[in-house]
Motif scaffolding. Structure first.
Motif, PDB file in Angstrom:
ATOM      1  N   ARG A 283      -8.618   0.109   0.034  1.00 47.12           N
ATOM      2  CA  ARG A 283      -8.340  -1.257   0.482  1.00 47.12           C
ATOM      3  C   ARG A 283      -8.153  -1.312   2.003  1.00 47.12           C
ATOM      4  O   ARG A 283      -8.669  -2.206   2.678  1.00 47.12           O
ATOM      5  CB  ARG A 283      -7.081  -1.782  -0.205  1.00 47.12           C
TER       6      ARG A 283
ATOM      7  N   ASP B 286     -15.050  -1.577  -6.706  1.00 41.84           N
ATOM      8  CA  ASP B 286     -14.615  -2.967  -6.818  1.00 41.84           C
ATOM      9  C   ASP B 286     -13.400  -3.274  -5.961  1.00 41.84           C
ATOM     10  O   ASP B 286     -13.081  -4.449  -5.728  1.00 41.84           O
ATOM     11  CB  ASP B 286     -14.306  -3.301  -8.279  1.00 41.84           C
ATOM     12  N   ASP B 287     -12.707  -2.228  -5.486  1.00 40.75           N
ATOM     13  CA  ASP B 287     -11.549  -2.456  -4.620  1.00 40.75           C
ATOM     14  C   ASP B 287     -11.956  -2.796  -3.190  1.00 40.75           C
ATOM     15  O   ASP B 287     -11.098  -3.149  -2.375  1.00 40.75           O
ATOM     16  CB  ASP B 287     -10.647  -1.223  -4.621  1.00 40.75           C
TER      17      ASP B 287
ATOM     18  N   GLU C  57     -13.306  -5.418  -1.048  1.00 37.62           N
ATOM     19  CA  GLU C  57     -13.330  -6.835  -1.389  1.00 37.62           C
ATOM     20  C   GLU C  57     -14.137  -7.720  -0.440  1.00 37.62           C
ATOM     21  O   GLU C  57     -14.171  -8.927  -0.622  1.00 37.62           O
ATOM     22  CB  GLU C  57     -11.885  -7.354  -1.459  1.00 37.62           C
TER      23      GLU C  57
ATOM     24  N   LYS D 157      -6.295   3.797  -4.187  1.00 36.32           N
ATOM     25  CA  LYS D 157      -6.602   2.374  -4.039  1.00 36.32           C
ATOM     26  C   LYS D 157      -6.118   1.852  -2.686  1.00 36.32           C
ATOM     27  O   LYS D 157      -6.795   1.045  -2.040  1.00 36.32           O
ATOM     28  CB  LYS D 157      -5.951   1.594  -5.177  1.00 36.32           C
ATOM     29  N   SER D 158      -4.954   2.345  -2.239  1.00 41.03           N
ATOM     30  CA  SER D 158      -4.422   1.921  -0.940  1.00 41.03           C
ATOM     31  C   SER D 158      -5.394   2.254   0.182  1.00 41.03           C
ATOM     32  O   SER D 158      -5.651   1.427   1.068  1.00 41.03           O
ATOM     33  CB  SER D 158      -3.085   2.616  -0.662  1.00 41.03           C
TER      34      SER D 158
ATOM     35  N   TRP E 242       0.833  -1.205   0.000  1.00 43.17           N
ATOM     36  CA  TRP E 242       0.000   0.000   0.000  1.00 43.17           C
ATOM     37  C   TRP E 242       0.868   1.256   0.000  1.00 43.17           C
ATOM     38  O   TRP E 242       0.532   2.249  -0.641  1.00 43.17           O
ATOM     39  CB  TRP E 242      -0.921  -0.016   1.214  1.00 43.17           C
TER      40      TRP E 242
ATOM     41  N   HIS F 112     -10.407  -3.261   5.106  1.00 47.31           N
ATOM     42  CA  HIS F 112      -9.751  -4.500   5.531  1.00 47.31           C
ATOM     43  C   HIS F 112     -10.459  -5.049   6.769  1.00 47.31           C
ATOM     44  O   HIS F 112     -10.684  -4.323   7.740  1.00 47.31           O
ATOM     45  CB  HIS F 112      -8.281  -4.212   5.843  1.00 47.31           C
TER      46      HIS F 112
ATOM     47  N   GLY G 210      -9.000   4.644  -6.330  1.00 47.80           N
ATOM     48  CA  GLY G 210      -9.761   3.491  -5.894  1.00 47.80           C
ATOM     49  C   GLY G 210     -11.169   3.475  -6.452  1.00 47.80           C
ATOM     50  O   GLY G 210     -11.780   4.527  -6.684  1.00 47.80           O
ATOM     51  N   LYS G 211     -11.684   2.287  -6.654  1.00 54.21           N
ATOM     52  CA  LYS G 211     -13.040   2.088  -7.169  1.00 54.21           C
ATOM     53  C   LYS G 211     -13.829   1.210  -6.198  1.00 54.21           C
ATOM     54  O   LYS G 211     -13.257   0.567  -5.316  1.00 54.21           O
ATOM     55  CB  LYS G 211     -13.003   1.425  -8.550  1.00 54.21           C
TER      56      LYS G 211
ATOM     57  N   TRP H 170       2.038   1.836  -3.525  1.00 51.91           N
ATOM     58  CA  TRP H 170       0.959   2.390  -4.353  1.00 51.91           C
ATOM     59  C   TRP H 170       0.785   3.882  -4.086  1.00 51.91           C
ATOM     60  O   TRP H 170       0.548   4.663  -5.014  1.00 51.91           O
ATOM     61  CB  TRP H 170      -0.341   1.662  -4.071  1.00 51.91           C
TER      62      TRP H 170
END
Length: 435
Positions: A131, A417-418, A420, A127-128, A97, A135, A414-415, A100
């Motif tokens: 995510r 879809d990231d 999870e 994105k980092s 991360w 988490h 980030g989107k 990124w």
């Protein structure tokens, strides 16, 4: 960032606020004066102990231990108001991360400070960050922190529209601080509301025991008034409008004391008692401002001063305690750095805790952290998350933060879809019913 040179005195109407408070509690002057003397005596001892212990004041626990800590250990953590949680995220994932983030700020035109060498970034949707906030371990840690709060004398009672076991995600920023650069933008301060602590009635009720003279009975974890308190009456940018149980950050690098890390005053009950009563006491003429003798101070219910709170345009900043406004905190000795952290460790501090960022970074590695607080489900928080979700989808700054050019066109943004896992999606507002 607010420029201290632009700060001004409080308007005269705050003298009326003092009078309102004095009139709201029986025998306020006598009770507050007695409490003030007791607090000074306690601070004289406690600050020496804090200074002597340094970083050892800050509790350290492993993520895997959270479910098995003794009640005594939990009370210690409540009392300190801060802690390090080790190994929340795998080291390798945290380092990824960090990589990124480095790529993101290198490849995109981004907002940050200082302007000539950006290190604190007004970015929210890398994105980092997406995510990390979603988490499952991070969300599990925040639930554990949320549950340190309680309803006083509640015996299992609940408050409508509050669920401490349902975590929500508050999008905030990150920093990549370089060695050798002096950092003056985060002096000692308290988040989660400023003058609102006295001006907003529900927020003031969080400190009833202090204002009633029973400061030792004050519980910073009493939930009832916290969830109703309005922490932003003036719409100041960067002022959270939600209820966060703990502020926090995730380490993406090694960071040790003297390497630009967080500093805290690790006694939340005592610092609350002192800060809340400080506006009602003035130094007597000719007295030593560093004196812990209660007789050096006189009761003050007539001036508009709320020490550590400053006028800033149409808004107010603070509390920002310093050695002049709050001498008994001995901040030069008691703002202790948190212990050394490693990638994947998290640092948390109660929303009332005085904290700062070290001015100097004498290490060799960039100090990289992402700000991720603990935020439970409440009706107000859920409504904010719904608006924040729209900001995310549009790639613009979240509602509590200043508007900027946004990140929609950034490489690596980030989107949805990231995100999870289901708990992460819910925390980001993709499966929430707003009350």
């Amino acid at each position: 960032m607010a420029n201290p040179a632009d700060f001004g005195p409080l308007p005269p109407r705050f003298a009326e606020l003092k009078k309102e408070i004095v009139g709201s509690y029986p025998d306020f002057e006598a009770r507050a004066t007695k409490a003030w003397g007791e607090i000074l005596v306690e601070l004289d001892k406690a600050t020496k102990d804090i200074a002597a212990q340094g970083s050892a004041n800050v509790p350290e626990v492993n993520f895997s231990e959270l479910g098995s800590l003794t009640p005594e250990r939990k009370e210690e953590i409540r009392g300190k108001g801060c802690l390090v949680i080790r190994d929340v995220v795998d080291d390798q994932e945290a380092r990824e991360w960090q990589a990124w983030l480095r790529s993101y700020v290198a490849e995109n035109p981004v907002d940050g400070v200082p302007e000539h060498d950006k290190q604190f970034f007004q970015l929210y949707w890398t994105k980092s960050q997406v995510r990390a906030r979603s988490h499952p371990n991070i969300l599990s840690a925040t639930v554990w922190l949320n549950k340190l709060y309680r309803i006083r004398n509640g015996d299992g009672a609940k408050i409508n529209d509050v669920d401490l076991e349902t975590p929500l995600t508050y999008a905030d920023r990150f920093r990549i601080r370089k060695p050798g650069v002096q950092w003056d933008v985060h002096p000692p301060h308290v988040d989660g509301g400023g003058i609102e602590r006295w001006e907003d009635e529900a927020f003031r009720h969080c400190f009833d025991d202090i204002l009633s003279g029973n400061w030792r009975e004050h519980d910073p974890y009493d939930l009832e008034n916290r969830v109703r308190a309005r922490s932003s009456l003036y719409g100041r940018p960067n002022q959270a409008t939600v209820f966060r149980t703990y502020q926090g950050w995730l380490a993406l690098s090694e960071t040790a004391p003297n390497e630009g890390t967080l500093q805290v005053f690790p006694n939340v009950r005592l610092s609350n008692a002192y800060i809340i009563l400080r506006p009602f006491f003035a130094l007597k003429d000719g007295a030593n401002p560093d004196s812990f003798d209660p007789d050096a101070w006189r009761f003050d219910s007539t001036t508009p001063d709320f020490h550590g709170i400053y006028s800033y345009g149409a808004s107010f900043v603070g509390p920002r305690p310093n050695t002049q406004t709050h001498p008994h905190l001995r901040l030069e000795q008691t703002m202790v750095p948190v212990p050394k952290v490693y990638p994947g460790d998290m640092v948390f501090w109660h929303s009332d805790v005085i904290h700062a960022v070290e001015k100097h970074h004498t290490g060799k590695e960039d100090s990289t952290v992402m700000y991720i607080p603990a935020m439970p489900y409440t009706a107000v928080n859920a409504a904010y998350i719904e608006k924040q979700k729209e900001s995310f989808l549009q790639g613009v700054a979240p509602p509590d933060f200043p508007r900027n050019k946004g990140e929609a066109e950034c490489v690596g943004v980030g989107k949805a879809d990231d995100i999870e896992n289901p708990i992460g999606k819910r925390a980001m507002g993709f499966a929430i019913e707003v009350a």
